[in-house]
Design a protein around this motif. Structure first.
Motif, mmCIF file in Angstrom:
data_model
loop_
_atom_site.group_PDB
_atom_site.id
_atom_site.type_symbol
_atom_site.label_atom_id
_atom_site.label_comp_id
_atom_site.label_asym_id
_atom_site.label_seq_id
_atom_site.Cartn_x
_atom_site.Cartn_y
_atom_site.Cartn_z
ATOM 1 N N HIS A 41 -4.625 4.624 14.066
ATOM 2 C CA HIS A 41 -4.604 4.067 14.494
ATOM 3 C C HIS A 41 -2.445 3.394 13.981
ATOM 4 O O HIS A 41 -2.579 2.231 15.009
ATOM 5 N N GLU A 42 -2.017 3.737 13.056
ATOM 6 C CA GLU A 42 -0.532 3.472 13.593
ATOM 7 C C GLU A 42 -0.347 2.528 12.181
ATOM 8 O O GLU A 42 0.103 2.411 12.192
ATOM 9 N N ILE A 43 -1.648 1.517 12.981
ATOM 10 C CA ILE A 43 -1.127 -0.169 11.813
ATOM 11 C C ILE A 43 -2.318 -0.107 10.736
ATOM 12 O O ILE A 43 -3.827 0.200 11.097
ATOM 13 N N ALA A 44 -2.391 -0.678 10.195
ATOM 14 C CA ALA A 44 -3.208 -1.232 8.813
ATOM 15 C C ALA A 44 -2.964 -3.097 8.397
ATOM 16 O O ALA A 44 -1.900 -3.174 8.626
ATOM 17 N N LEU A 45 -4.011 -3.357 8.291
ATOM 18 C CA LEU A 45 -3.940 -5.061 7.601
ATOM 19 C C LEU A 45 -4.820 -4.892 6.085
ATOM 20 O O LEU A 45 -6.567 -4.721 6.129
ATOM 21 N N MET A 46 -4.122 -5.293 5.071
ATOM 22 C CA MET A 46 -5.203 -5.106 3.848
ATOM 23 C C MET A 46 -4.629 -6.591 3.337
ATOM 24 O O MET A 46 -4.050 -7.036 3.435
ATOM 25 N N ILE A 47 -6.501 -7.298 2.880
ATOM 26 C CA ILE A 47 -6.562 -8.170 2.700
ATOM 27 C C ILE A 47 -7.077 -7.736 0.955
ATOM 28 O O ILE A 47 -8.402 -8.187 1.313
ATOM 29 N N ARG A 48 -6.360 -8.935 0.536
ATOM 30 C CA ARG A 48 -7.067 -8.497 -0.875
ATOM 31 C C ARG A 48 -6.678 -9.584 -1.952
ATOM 32 O O ARG A 48 -5.772 -10.321 -2.013
ATOM 33 N N PRO A 49 -7.249 -10.215 -2.908
ATOM 34 C CA PRO A 49 -7.016 -11.800 -2.862
ATOM 35 C C PRO A 49 -5.837 -11.500 -4.275
ATOM 36 O O PRO A 49 -5.737 -10.542 -4.851
ATOM 37 N N THR A 50 -5.046 -12.774 -4.491
ATOM 38 C CA THR A 50 -4.163 -12.582 -5.625
ATOM 39 C C THR A 50 -4.317 -12.771 -6.637
ATOM 40 O O THR A 50 -5.222 -12.451 -6.740
ATOM 41 N N GLY A 51 -3.388 -11.462 -7.265
ATOM 42 C CA GLY A 51 -4.643 -11.021 -8.854
ATOM 43 C C GLY A 51 -4.377 -9.668 -8.671
ATOM 44 O O GLY A 51 -4.704 -8.538 -9.979
ATOM 45 N N PHE A 52 -5.032 -8.934 -7.606
ATOM 46 C CA PHE A 52 -5.668 -7.685 -7.629
ATOM 47 C C PHE A 52 -4.732 -6.670 -7.501
ATOM 48 O O PHE A 52 -4.718 -5.619 -8.363
ATOM 49 N N GLY A 53 -3.564 -6.792 -7.705
ATOM 50 C CA GLY A 53 -2.226 -6.005 -7.535
ATOM 51 C C GLY A 53 -1.829 -4.853 -6.106
ATOM 52 O O GLY A 53 -1.935 -4.245 -5.933
ATOM 53 N N LYS A 54 -1.438 -6.141 -4.765
ATOM 54 C CA LYS A 54 -1.265 -5.900 -3.315
ATOM 55 C C LYS A 54 0.184 -4.519 -3.830
ATOM 56 O O LYS A 54 0.365 -3.280 -2.788
ATOM 57 N N THR A 55 1.234 -4.759 -4.053
ATOM 58 C CA THR A 55 2.288 -3.763 -4.087
ATOM 59 C C THR A 55 1.985 -3.138 -4.985
ATOM 60 O O THR A 55 2.416 -2.251 -4.670
ATOM 61 N N PHE A 56 1.750 -2.585 -6.116
ATOM 62 C CA PHE A 56 0.949 -1.344 -6.309
ATOM 63 C C PHE A 56 0.174 -0.302 -5.593
ATOM 64 O O PHE A 56 0.152 0.769 -5.877
ATOM 65 N N THR A 57 -0.911 -1.291 -4.748
ATOM 66 C CA THR A 57 -1.097 -0.509 -3.990
ATOM 67 C C THR A 57 -0.424 -0.197 -2.646
ATOM 68 O O THR A 57 -0.743 1.255 -2.112
ATOM 69 N N MET A 58 0.482 -0.686 -2.497
ATOM 70 C CA MET A 58 1.519 -0.666 -1.885
ATOM 71 C C MET A 58 2.591 1.421 -1.310
ATOM 72 O O MET A 58 2.193 2.024 -1.079
ATOM 73 N N ILE A 59 2.553 1.201 -2.824
ATOM 74 C CA ILE A 59 3.622 2.229 -3.665
ATOM 75 C C ILE A 59 2.269 3.394 -3.582
ATOM 76 O O ILE A 59 2.529 4.290 -3.991
ATOM 77 N N ARG A 60 1.248 3.298 -4.151
ATOM 78 C CA ARG A 60 -0.290 3.963 -4.565
ATOM 79 C C ARG A 60 -0.147 4.718 -2.467
ATOM 80 O O ARG A 60 -0.025 6.199 -2.981
ATOM 81 N N LEU A 61 0.168 4.017 -1.771
ATOM 82 C CA LEU A 61 0.177 4.240 -0.275
ATOM 83 C C LEU A 61 1.183 5.326 -0.544
ATOM 84 O O LEU A 61 0.833 6.140 0.995
ATOM 85 N N CYS A 62 2.165 5.151 -0.482
ATOM 86 C CA CYS A 62 3.653 5.765 -0.376
ATOM 87 C C CYS A 62 3.410 7.137 -0.803
ATOM 88 O O CYS A 62 3.538 8.017 -0.521
#
Length: 648
Positions: free
Chosen positions: A36-57
């Motif tokens: 669908h070309e678009i996504a929304l990730m909701i994760r609690p503070t402290g989960f490591g959302k930035t790390f997940t973005m880098i892993r996505l790349c």
């Protein structure tokens, strides 16, 4: 052996569960973006959302990425953690760029072509460039200074349809060039999109780069990340207006599977906090409660505002007639209960002993973040909190720590200086953290970071023992952000939350619509699922008695039906009754009940929103009437839309 989402095991091995959830989250995003070309990730503070973005790349092999962020501390934190340093095989931070996860310059790209290139752009810069798109045209760049001045003047004063159309064409050309060859647009702190001018240019990004009518060369994917998916003050519902895709002629949310904070606790990914309440100033708190009791039992509630063209309406609470004696009894009971409440130093000591008694006895390093309402509040209370910590860490005549280091983060440095506070900076805290990591936190000191909002988003301070809440807020977003500062997947210790302001109850009082009421329920779940201290239960019992707690009392449907359909009273009048009776009944909820009553009694929906029914007997000023009609109209539209979606 109970299984959770992503194959995690309840109370299982922490590292393995986190690997499964993090990898599953990244794969969910890849799947949503592919389809669908678009996504929304909701994760609690402290989960490591930035790390997940880098892993996505890494998984999707994106090469050119624009990272949209709201504040510079987020950019600084990402560059510090993933570009200027890295974690070695022993989980120790090494401060050089050899282990970086992305490139920032063309030189770095030549050196490491296997890594993605990140282009950081703030919300404010993106909006500024959109509003000043003329600066990027060759016509403007090649013009003389005089012609440039005229160009700017014409741009700012575009009034005719032709001028506006020409201006929009230039803006659309700029956005097309800006996102040219970009593989991924990351929208960090996505809940803020409604408050940063984002919606001015977002529809044009969607139209040009996404969906069946996108430009031929587009390969753009868009992902949003947030811990708090609540709409902002501008009433933007991010799932319905930004993070959605069209399927079967209808909007569908692009939100991936949730993994909530309670899921993280059950999977042993995030530590479950210890939640303790106290008061900084007993006398002031008792005066506040006495005033609330007076309001509950004696003082009538006023609806509307008396003007030359309109009168006010007073609703007498059923508590308030001949209640002076009850008021006196309640005040005495409250005063007696407060005599048993611990002082701030004892609350701090009790909290620390509960989460780290051995560390306290041996003088292990600790770090706390204290949140205030504003600079004036910090000036007023900071020394009281510092002294409470000093007292808490000294008992049996023994001083457990060699130093207590107050650190102050404020944006209004001039006001802080005039109040006797020496302002510090994020950079100084980063250097302090770097030093502490080098010595493995082997130091007999405690840092107390006093701040307002500067640490709410993005920047992770490092090892944090706990947070101290010394501010009430009407924002669920800020509440989540602040309590999340002490929770991290990198930490094994039990986080400590010290609430000196009854913050969760203040939020419930301000839950003004059904969406925020749902958020409040999640916050109530959070505060009850924590390890709750006996002191918290003791204070909550006092607050409950005076209707300061998280009470969710609602108006009964028969009362609403009587006033609205029998007495022809307006919705605003019924909303006023709810406030007079100290109910936490939202306007959305009242409208929802009215529609339900109308359906079951063969009233038509048009009856519910008829102007006469809305205003009824109350003669409001025209300004207040327009404001209230608009508010009710939005509530009715929202409830109807939710019903239609549920029917689908």
């Amino acid at each position: 052996m109970a299984r959770l989402k992503y194959g995690a095991i309840k109370n299982g091995d922490r590292a393995e569960n986190f690997r499964l959830v993090r990898e599953g989250t990244a794969n969910d995003i890849v799947d949503m973006l592919t389809k669908h070309e678009i996504a929304l990730m909701i994760r609690p503070t402290g989960f490591g959302k930035t790390f997940t973005m880098i892993r996505l790349c890494e998984l999707a092999k994106y090469k050119k990425i624009i990272y949209l962020y709201p504040t510079d501390v987020i950019k600084t934190s990402i560059i510090d953690d993933y570009h200027n340093s890295y974690l070695d095989e022993n989980n120790k931070r090494v401060h050089n760029k050899s282990g970086r996860k992305f490139n920032l310059t063309s030189e770095e790209q030549l050196d490491r072509p296997d890594l993605p290139t990140l282009i950081f752009c703030s919300y404010s810069k993106m909006l500024r460039d959109w509003n000043e798109a003329y600066k990027f045209t060759s016509k403007f760049k090649q013009a003389t200074e005089t012609k440039q001045a005229k160009y700017i003047d014409d741009w700012k004063n575009a009034e005719t349809e032709k001028q506006k159309s020409s201006k929009l064409s230039i803006q659309r050309s700029w956005i097309k060039e800006r996102l040219k060859d970009v593989d991924l647009l990351i929208i960090d702190e996505a809940h803020m999109v409604g408050a940063n001018g984002f919606m001015e240019y977002w529809p044009h990004i969607r139209q040009q780069f996404m969906g069946p009518n996108k430009i031929k060369e587009s390969r753009l994917h868009v992902v949003g990340a947030t811990a708090t998916p609540l709409r902002t003050a501008s009433d933007i519902d991010i799932e319905k207006e930004v993070f959605y895709y069209n399927y079967g002629g209808k909007k569908r949310s692009a939100r991936i599977r949730d993994f909530t904070i309670t899921d993280c606790w059950e999977a042993n990914i995030l530590p479950r906090p210890y939640y303790i309440k106290g008061v900084l100033d007993k006398q002031k708190e008792m005066q506040k409660i006495e005033e609330k009791l007076r309001e509950n039992l004696i003082t009538p509630t006023t609806i509307g505002k008396a003007t030359s063209k309109a009168s006010e309406v007073k609703i007498i609470s059923n508590y308030s007639i001949n209640k002076e004696q009850e008021f006196t009894r309640e005040v005495r009971a409250m005063q007696s209960a407060f005599e048993k409440i611990k002082g701030p130093a004892d609350i701090i000591r009790s909290g620390i002993e509960s989460v780290n008694r051995n560390g306290l006895d041996s003088g292990e390093y600790m770090r706390f973040i204290v949140f205030y309402q504003d600079t004036n509040s910090m000036i007023q209370y900071h020394e009281s909190i510092n002294e409470a910590f000093r007292e808490a860490l000294t008992y049996d005549g023994i001083q457990r720590y060699s130093r207590v280091n107050p650190i102050y983060l404020v944006s209004n440095k001039e006001r802080a200086t005039s109040g006797g506070i020496e302002a510090s900076s994020i950079e100084k805290i980063s250097k302090r953290t770097e030093y502490l990591e080098k010595i493995n936190y082997s130091i007999n000191e405690i840092d107390i970071i006093h701040c307002i909002d500067m640490l709410n988003m993005g920047y992770h301070v490092g090892m944090v023992t706990g947070v101290v809440i010394n501010r009430s807020t009407g924002s669920e977003i800020k509440y989540y952000q602040q309590i999340g500062r002490c929770m991290s997947v990198k930490s094994n210790q039990t986080p400590l939350i010290i609430d000196f302001d009854n913050a969760d109850a203040e939020l419930f009082k301000r839950a003004i619509d059904s969406l925020r009421r749902q958020a409040m329920e999640r916050i109530r779940e959070f505060t009850t699922e924590c390890k709750v201290a006996p002191e918290t239960l003791q204070l909550n019992s006092i607050y409950s008695r005076v209707k300061l707690s998280v009470s969710m009392d609602e108006l009964p449907e028969d009362l609403i039906e009587y006033y609205y359909f029998d007495r022809k009273s307006p919705i605003y009048f019924i909303d006023g009754i709810a406030k007079a009776l100290k109910c936490n009944e939202s306007l959305d909820s009242i409208v929802e009940k009215l529609l339900s009553i109308a359906a079951s009694n063969n009233y038509s929906d048009s009856d519910v929103v008829d102007d006469n029914y809305v205003i009824g007997e109350i003669r409001l000023s025209q300004k207040l009437k327009r404001k209230m009609l608009d508010k009710i109209s939005k509530a009715v539209s929202k409830v109807k839309q939710e019903k239609e979606e549920m029917a689908d």
